[in-house]
Design an enzyme around this catalytic site. Sequence first.
Site, short mmCIF file in Angstrom:
data_model
loop_
_atom_site.label_atom_id
_atom_site.label_comp_id
_atom_site.label_asym_id
_atom_site.label_seq_id
_atom_site.Cartn_x
_atom_site.Cartn_y
_atom_site.Cartn_z
N GLU A 1 -20.35 -24.77 14.07
CA GLU A 1 -19.93 -25.86 13.18
C GLU A 1 -20.31 -27.22 13.77
O GLU A 1 -20.17 -27.45 14.97
CB GLU A 1 -18.40 -25.78 13.05
CG GLU A 1 -17.79 -26.80 12.10
CD GLU A 1 -16.29 -26.58 11.90
OE1 GLU A 1 -15.70 -25.77 12.64
OE2 GLU A 1 -15.72 -27.22 10.99
N LYS B 1 -18.05 -27.71 3.65
CA LYS B 1 -16.82 -26.99 3.97
C LYS B 1 -15.75 -27.26 2.91
O LYS B 1 -15.49 -28.40 2.56
CB LYS B 1 -16.32 -27.46 5.34
CG LYS B 1 -15.12 -26.72 5.90
CD LYS B 1 -14.83 -27.23 7.33
CE LYS B 1 -13.75 -26.43 8.02
NZ LYS B 1 -13.56 -26.90 9.43
N CYS C 1 -16.30 -22.32 9.12
CA CYS C 1 -15.04 -22.17 9.88
C CYS C 1 -13.81 -21.85 9.01
O CYS C 1 -13.69 -20.73 8.54
CB CYS C 1 -14.82 -23.41 10.73
SG CYS C 1 -13.70 -23.17 12.13
N SER D 1 -1.64 -30.72 49.00
CA SER D 1 -0.30 -30.84 49.61
C SER D 1 0.08 -29.59 50.39
O SER D 1 1.11 -29.57 51.04
CB SER D 1 0.73 -31.07 48.51
OG SER D 1 0.88 -29.88 47.74
N SER E 1 -1.79 -27.73 43.87
CA SER E 1 -3.04 -28.33 44.33
C SER E 1 -4.00 -27.26 44.87
O SER E 1 -5.21 -27.39 44.72
CB SER E 1 -2.78 -29.43 45.36
OG SER E 1 -2.09 -28.93 46.49
#
EC number: 6.3.5.1
Lengths: 611, 611
Positions: free
Chosen positions: A49, A145, A181, A351, A356
């Site tokens: 699309e 569409k 779609c 950390s 993280s």
Amino acid sequence: MNDQRPVQLRVGLAQVDTRVGDLAGNAELVTTWTARAADDGVHLVVFPEMTLTGYPPEDLVLRESFAHASEQAVVDLAGTLAEQGLGDVAVVVGYLAHTEGSGPAPIDEPPTDDDRPADANPRRGAPRNAAALLYRGEVVVRYYKRHLPNYGVFDEARYFVPGTEMPIVRLHGIDVALTVCEDLWVEGGPCGVIGAAGADLVVSPNASPYERAKDDLRLPLVRRRAHEARATVLYCNQVGGQDELVFDGDSLAVAPDGELLARAPQFVEHLLTVDLTIDPASVPERTEGRVGPMTVTRHVLSEQPVPAFAARPGAVAEPLTDCEEVWRALVLGLRDFIDKNGMPSVVLGLSGGIDSALVAAIAVDALGADRVHGVGLPSKWSTEHSLSDAADSAQRLGLHYSVVPIAPMVEAYEKSVELSGVAAENLQARVRGTLLMALSNQHGHLLLATSNKSEVAVGYSTLYGDAAGGFAPIKDVPKTLVWELARWRNAEARRRGETEPIPQNSIDKPPSAELAPGQVDTDSLPSYEELDAVIADYVDRDLGMAQLLERGHDPDVVARVLRLVDAAEFKRRQSAPGTKISLKAFGRDRRLPITNRWRESLPTVREGAGK
Amino acid sequence: MNDQRPVQLRVGLAQVDTRVGDLAGNAELVTTWTARAADDGVHLVVFPEMTLTGYPPEDLVLRESFAHASEQAVVDLAGTLAEQGLGDVAVVVGYLAHTEGSGPAPIDEPPTDDDRPADANPRRGAPRNAAALLYRGEVVVRYYKRHLPNYGVFDEARYFVPGTEMPIVRLHGIDVALTVCEDLWVEGGPCGVIGAAGADLVVSPNASPYERAKDDLRLPLVRRRAHEARATVLYCNQVGGQDELVFDGDSLAVAPDGELLARAPQFVEHLLTVDLTIDPASVPERTEGRVGPMTVTRHVLSEQPVPAFAARPGAVAEPLTDCEEVWRALVLGLRDFIDKNGMPSVVLGLSGGIDSALVAAIAVDALGADRVHGVGLPSKWSTEHSLSDAADSAQRLGLHYSVVPIAPMVEAYEKSVELSGVAAENLQARVRGTLLMALSNQHGHLLLATSNKSEVAVGYSTLYGDAAGGFAPIKDVPKTLVWELARWRNAEARRRGETEPIPQNSIDKPPSAELAPGQVDTDSLPSYEELDAVIADYVDRDLGMAQLLERGHDPDVVARVLRLVDAAEFKRRQSAPGTKISLKAFGRDRRLPITNRWRESLPTVREGAGK
């Protein structure tokens, strides 16, 4: 139809990764992949699309200059394909259609007869979400569409005018109908029209964003529509990250009887080829003119079937496990955000904690270790294992690593202003944010925020501190899934005989912000199991208090979580975007007012009870 | 109609300041203002659009529990009014309507026959933007808004199902037809239906956001609709700030011949009363049933006209000047954001420059000096006049003022990491942001960002530095208008014999970020006159490059500004909300993708030419 014997066609579904706004680059993608398809003997190739504009183009649709350029690009593309010797391949591409001669009102003139304010009619030029079939240098037909989704992440009623025509093109003796779609998600929609009018093949360019387990919906859906259209359906979906959305491909071809002919893998650009043998006699009649709410038009390119060829069986990609699917969504979402925005590298604070560590592993999978810079930023409250776990994470991943203790900066602030409690805790996070942004500015890295969905939901983070960043890769991943993904990724590494990327200690230790001595998350929050269960029901499913209690959640936990989620709306409005993977991310598909007095927690449960 | 002599009615337009989500509080507003209207002998009082829910409720509409509560609230309100002895006043209120029995699908069941993903049908329960007429304890009729705006700041196609019925209620011998907001902006819409069906009076609850000079559009519009409806139109608009929107009231009553009967002031809650004398004979016929696209129903409450009374002339408020109008929009937008979010006070950095001086003056007008805290944050590059102008501003306004030099913090960072150029400049802004946020956390102030629209447009600010804040009062005010407003506000003070709130020196000196020695804004930017002119055309009017050049802008300036505006998209996505006053603010009415390769500056003008 002159000849009623079965006819063959080799079709290709090119699930490519387009870039929003890049008309020239996307046209080049189309020629490149069409050339590949031609080399493989494909007669008809379908792209996703809005191939030429990328999806979703949002308010770019309303910019006249962009809409005109899109109209020109599709005509130019047809010419380019022919020039490059690809004119004999029929190509279906999506683009933004716009009607000439219905341009904007002259500037600085007073409002005219339609009485609207100046911004009231943005759909001037009748923009349409279009698919065109290109053949031998020409734009043969244009389909607009019909069903415009306007829910969740979609705002197509804001942008497009719906189509009412159904063009059916005869190509090599096969009648090809076009849809786009959402048209495929509507029972009794264009596929009903096609079933009544008569066609052999339905092409469906898509831009269907990834959502956990959404791929499980697609095959049954396409089967129902193939049955309704009484035709083979070619479902081609785009691949790639676009801001907070990631598209997973997963293109499909399904026969009228529901047989899955072929299925493409998720999260990679891919040309899925399918050899079709179609029996035109199975279509009882072929009409045109008004059919239901649409007007069917017929266009003949070639009656002559292609010469017979040895058909290959269609490939069906293995489905991914849940964790693998999510992991690849997060990796692709991050990679495309970084690369499409032209960023050379990323930086993040390490950390020693799980969030993280996981983000670092995603970043290395997405960009390679050399583009990832980790920084340890210990404070006086950091435990010893924090720094050693951070270093372990960096070493396992092979990323660039440095350490900057934050005490001198924190002390300088504390000498200038008197701070206590949350203000003192937040200061540490903001010193880290300032240091990381300084490194970002100095070296050109994009800062990654490491917040997860559970934290974002309840506001358990510091604005301009750990919430700072240009992208937040796990913003839509609840904490319980963070652990699950970490274990899965390590198991995957063991399976491949590689080093586990995530320190086991980061997975095992109790989560802590380490902004005060001995602090752990459960000082301020319920268990993550409880928290994530409430978030799933309150945020993703939008349930009210009564329904939450019916579903068996602890009333005190619910009251507490809802209060936190409501209060954090403000903070979320200022946080970095991140890859969406669930029903509702904290992004544009959940647009609640910041100023909002509605509180689910007030009417039925008392405030702050117990905890 | 039994009696064809002219009949009287005293009507009231209650332009109140509702709060989104606060059903109980808004219902109380309605009873309070209805009591006031009753005391003044009013027979029919009209409140703004979606009175009970506040406007815009955004995705709250999709929460079933909220929709049910709204349905209940309108029924309860009718009862409360009657209990309080106000049942004889007819009251028109807006609310969110929702159909019982069409609730959400059971949770955890697989998708059913409509084939849509779980978030594809948010309009379950058919939510409608409704107006109800309440009388003698009952909800007499419900009208459902027919025209759903879905452009600019409006997303109503996302939320509501359009109405098809036109109820007309006979009250004291007068036929009253209902409409809601956008219905009035459409020629041949519900007012055309009313004109064909026959009615004496059209009530129109509105939520029409302020935009500069928008009030100039309203009267001609309402005149055209009164003519079309062949009836008197009562246009009641809400007042108040809601996130980035501010509503200005400006309610109107207009006779069928176009005569302006009364007009309310802007930006204040107000009950506008109008004494009508209506000649039922002027309505040629009164039909029901299908009229055009709508179904007209008739409901009789009372045939008997009210006893004759001495009519008072309608009041027509004086229009405000452009500067006064903008000023009051900014003041109300800030005040409502702070008060509706329950914030006790605000803090801002005072640099001695015009932006912070103006924001401080707005804050003091909005909240009173005692709720405003200014902080001078001088660096080693700050000139002497910066600190003295900041102190002067604080003293003129009488706000709380303190000074915290930033050198010790900046030095601490610079000892830890090596920074140069923009990274070093931004560090200073971020140290200020961190200090201000520390004060915000410690004392509960909301931090105000002082960025103006010109800066926001081109990204001339530091993320998490001066861009940090919970609200940015002048985010939609271009720099040239900043100066204009400052001069206007000082003149206003002189007119009133008060101290000028803004130091003349802050107005006169060349603008500078003072992040490097001798720096002025024009080192990095074109003149603000040029910049603002391009921003108005590129951002507000959405013109493309070719149109910009046609309009006579300097090509090099245009190329430079467009590049900056496009590049700053990312930064804007992380900045604080602010009051909208122009056609397009950098808020939800301009939602461009962050990742966006479309560049107006590439095709026609070369990069970085000259400047």
